[in-house]
Every structure is written in C-alpha cells, then in structure tokens.
Motif scaffolding. Structure first.
Motif, PDB file in Angstrom:
ATOM      1  N   ILE A  94      22.696  10.599  -4.987  1.00 21.94           N
ATOM      2  CA  ILE A  94      22.128  10.033  -3.877  1.00 21.94           C
ATOM      3  C   ILE A  94      20.869  10.743  -3.205  1.00 21.94           C
ATOM      4  O   ILE A  94      20.537  12.129  -3.307  1.00 21.94           O
ATOM      5  CB  ILE A  94      22.486  10.118  -2.978  1.00 21.94           C
ATOM      6  N   GLU A  95      19.419   9.030  -3.503  1.00 29.44           N
ATOM      7  CA  GLU A  95      18.270  10.332  -3.008  1.00 29.44           C
ATOM      8  C   GLU A  95      17.992   9.569  -2.050  1.00 29.44           C
ATOM      9  O   GLU A  95      18.469   7.655  -2.047  1.00 29.44           O
ATOM     10  CB  GLU A  95      17.328  10.259  -4.124  1.00 29.44           C
ATOM     11  N   GLN A  96      17.638  10.205  -0.997  1.00 27.99           N
ATOM     12  CA  GLN A  96      16.713   8.877   0.829  1.00 27.99           C
ATOM     13  C   GLN A  96      15.414   9.171   0.658  1.00 27.99           C
ATOM     14  O   GLN A  96      14.631   9.862   0.390  1.00 27.99           O
ATOM     15  CB  GLN A  96      17.255  10.005   1.682  1.00 27.99           C
ATOM     16  N   LEU A  97      14.966   7.984   1.185  1.00 27.27           N
ATOM     17  CA  LEU A  97      13.634   7.931   0.720  1.00 27.27           C
ATOM     18  C   LEU A  97      12.748   7.122   2.067  1.00 27.27           C
ATOM     19  O   LEU A  97      13.565   6.360   2.710  1.00 27.27           O
ATOM     20  CB  LEU A  97      13.074   6.556  -0.068  1.00 27.27           C
ATOM     21  N   ASP A  98      12.163   8.077   3.089  1.00 29.22           N
ATOM     22  CA  ASP A  98      11.641   8.143   4.216  1.00 29.22           C
ATOM     23  C   ASP A  98      10.270   6.485   4.252  1.00 29.22           C
ATOM     24  O   ASP A  98       9.745   7.528   3.460  1.00 29.22           O
ATOM     25  CB  ASP A  98      11.520   8.701   4.891  1.00 29.22           C
ATOM     26  N   VAL A  99       9.732   5.690   4.016  1.00 27.33           N
ATOM     27  CA  VAL A  99       8.814   4.993   3.777  1.00 27.33           C
ATOM     28  C   VAL A  99       7.855   5.335   4.625  1.00 27.33           C
ATOM     29  O   VAL A  99       7.530   4.549   5.617  1.00 27.33           O
ATOM     30  CB  VAL A  99       8.347   3.618   3.183  1.00 27.33           C
ATOM     31  N   THR A 100       6.416   5.819   4.533  1.00 30.47           N
ATOM     32  CA  THR A 100       5.378   6.097   5.369  1.00 30.47           C
ATOM     33  C   THR A 100       4.590   5.563   5.696  1.00 30.47           C
ATOM     34  O   THR A 100       4.412   4.229   4.596  1.00 30.47           O
ATOM     35  CB  THR A 100       4.514   7.353   4.432  1.00 30.47           C
ATOM     36  N   THR A 101       4.587   4.957   6.882  1.00 27.68           N
ATOM     37  CA  THR A 101       4.055   3.315   7.403  1.00 27.68           C
ATOM     38  C   THR A 101       4.257   2.145   7.193  1.00 27.68           C
ATOM     39  O   THR A 101       4.135   1.498   6.188  1.00 27.68           O
ATOM     40  CB  THR A 101       2.572   3.764   7.062  1.00 27.68           C
ATOM     41  N   LEU A 123      -5.738  -9.621  11.527  1.00 30.15           N
ATOM     42  CA  LEU A 123      -3.923  -9.009  10.804  1.00 30.15           C
ATOM     43  C   LEU A 123      -4.360  -9.710   9.293  1.00 30.15           C
ATOM     44  O   LEU A 123      -3.967 -10.972   9.524  1.00 30.15           O
ATOM     45  CB  LEU A 123      -3.397  -8.936  11.499  1.00 30.15           C
ATOM     46  N   LYS A 124      -4.455  -8.494   8.926  1.00 31.57           N
ATOM     47  CA  LYS A 124      -3.656  -9.434   7.448  1.00 31.57           C
ATOM     48  C   LYS A 124      -1.934  -8.558   7.569  1.00 31.57           C
ATOM     49  O   LYS A 124      -1.485  -9.633   6.408  1.00 31.57           O
ATOM     50  CB  LYS A 124      -4.301  -8.551   6.717  1.00 31.57           C
ATOM     51  N   LYS A 125      -2.059  -7.502   7.415  1.00 28.36           N
ATOM     52  CA  LYS A 125      -0.223  -6.559   7.234  1.00 28.36           C
ATOM     53  C   LYS A 125       0.195  -6.309   8.765  1.00 28.36           C
ATOM     54  O   LYS A 125      -0.649  -6.968   9.725  1.00 28.36           O
ATOM     55  CB  LYS A 125      -0.732  -5.109   7.211  1.00 28.36           C
ATOM     56  N   SER A 126       1.264  -6.711   8.565  1.00 31.28           N
ATOM     57  CA  SER A 126       2.136  -6.310   9.508  1.00 31.28           C
ATOM     58  C   SER A 126       2.145  -5.277  10.435  1.00 31.28           C
ATOM     59  O   SER A 126       3.193  -4.246  10.430  1.00 31.28           O
ATOM     60  CB  SER A 126       3.308  -6.433   8.994  1.00 31.28           C
ATOM     61  N   LEU A 127       1.365  -4.905  10.855  1.00 27.94           N
ATOM     62  CA  LEU A 127       0.835  -3.959  12.254  1.00 27.94           C
ATOM     63  C   LEU A 127       2.338  -3.908  13.325  1.00 27.94           C
ATOM     64  O   LEU A 127       2.708  -4.823  14.030  1.00 27.94           O
ATOM     65  CB  LEU A 127      -0.749  -4.338  13.101  1.00 27.94           C
ATOM     66  N   TYR A 128       1.832  -2.618  13.210  1.00 21.57           N
ATOM     67  CA  TYR A 128       3.455  -2.127  14.674  1.00 21.57           C
ATOM     68  C   TYR A 128       2.790  -2.558  15.623  1.00 21.57           C
ATOM     69  O   TYR A 128       2.003  -2.778  16.510  1.00 21.57           O
ATOM     70  CB  TYR A 128       3.114  -0.733  14.514  1.00 21.57           C
TER      71      TYR A 128
END
Length: 226
Positions: free
Chosen positions: A89-96, A152-157
C-alpha cells in the motif's frame, strides 16, 4: 506568499487581461494557517492564495459543485484485502491538487494584494533560464499596463467548483491509464488480474495505490506525476 504564487504561475492558473466592462469580477484573498505537530508545536506556517467563492453566482460562474470521495468502508475493505493477500500500500498526497483542475466557466478575479511584491521575489530567486521566471516577468509586465484582472484557467482554491474540476481531471487520467471505476464506489478503481491487479482509492487529494506488484505501483505513480 511567493511560494504559493510560484505554484500558481508554474501551473498557468490564470492569464492577466484588461478588466471587462460587462462581467462580474470576484475577489481574492490570502489565507494564513499554522500546521501543528501531534505535540501541539508549529510544524510550518502555510500561505494560500484563494478566490472568494462566496461571490460567485450560480449559472454564471459555476454550475455543478459536487466532488465525490471514497466511502470510508471502501477504504477499510481495501486495507483488509491488502492485508489478506499480502499487497503493498502506498499513499500519495497531491501538492496543490486543485491547480491541476481545468476550469470550464469564464471567471474573472481581482489580483490579490501584494501580488507584485511576490512576483518580484520570485524573479529574484529563480535561475536565469527558468521557465517560471519568464512567466513571472511576463505577468508582472501585464499587471503594470493599467486596470488588469486575472482570467482563471485552473480551479483555484476557494472556487465552488474547484473540487469537481480536480476530480474530473484525475478521473480522466486514471481511466486513460486503464483504471476502471467500481459501480458501488466511483472513487475506487481497479485494473489487471492476479499478481498484476491494481487498486486505487481517491479521497480529494489523497490517493491510495494497492498491488502485489511494486512495478505496477511505480508505473502508476509516474503516470500521475506526469
């Protein structure tokens, strides 16, 4: 703040354009947050530039806002399966993560305060041939031309549809690489059989990858990274 703006610039989150006369322009703000260790001490201080999503209007700035996540029982089941069959099992946390989501609607946002200062800091810290530096210099020049806003082009927080845009991008990427969503839980994906079987669970920007084949896990991580 410069670190957050660098990520935004690197991901081509917006383009600087003249302020439109016939469109609403939403606001932006800087959010400061402390991240704590288990003992209560401060691990790091985080700065995030966000859009003021509360000023968005349904049907104009967004349509749907849902963002599915894996059911907790699904995650428990996957861990039980991994334990039963000796799977890794590997867990990833995607940055931004949200900055990878592509925005479908036309949304204009006011530039945040101190943006010019952050851009100048980035220019000073980047190498001579850095693509980020080139993009930053271009943005700074455009902002100096008068009354400008960010398209905006990307889904900004902060955007109401940000979670949905990110999930749609991740869902398309997983399917592109052969992953099939489960009928009972669309945030759990599977591919392959036997020793090469691969299981993936998605919970916003946290991803679990499970398999007995370490090479399959590594290949999926490289695909997601690209």
């Amino acid at each position: 703040m410069a670190v957050g703006v660098r990520s935004i610039t690197k991901n081509d989150t917006w383009t600087v354009v003249p302020r439109p006369k016939d469109r609403d322009v939403i606001g932006s703000r800087i959010v400061l947050r402390n991240k704590y260790r288990p003992d209560g001490s401060i691990e790091k201080r985080k700065v995030r530039l966000v859009a003021q999503g509360f000023s968005q209007r349904l049907g104009i700035h967004f349509n749907q806002t849902y963002a599915p996540v894996a059911i907790l029982n699904s995650i428990r089941l996957l861990i039980a399966i991994a334990a039963r069959y000796g799977m890794f099992i590997e867990q990833l946390d995607v940055t931004t993560a949200y900055l990878n989501g592509v925005l479908e609607e036309e949304v204009f946002m006011s530039p945040p305060k101190m943006l010019n200062d952050a851009l100048e800091t980035i220019i000073e810290s980047e190498g001579k041939n850095s693509q980020v530096k080139v993009k930053t210099e271009r943005m700074l020049n455009e902002l100096s031309c008068g009354d400008r806003v960010c398209l905006l082009k990307k889904s900004l927080y902060g955007l109401r549809q940000a979670g949905k845009c990110w999930f749609n991008r991740l869902d398309r990427t997983l399917k592109k690489h052969g992953m099939i969503p489960c009928h009972a839980d669309p945030c759990v994906y599977y591919a392959g059989q036997g020793e090469d079987s691969l299981l993936v669970a998605v919970y916003v920007d946290d991803i679990l990858i499970i398999s007995r084949n370490k090479d399959a896990i590594s290949a999926m991580k490289k695909n997601l990274s690209r």
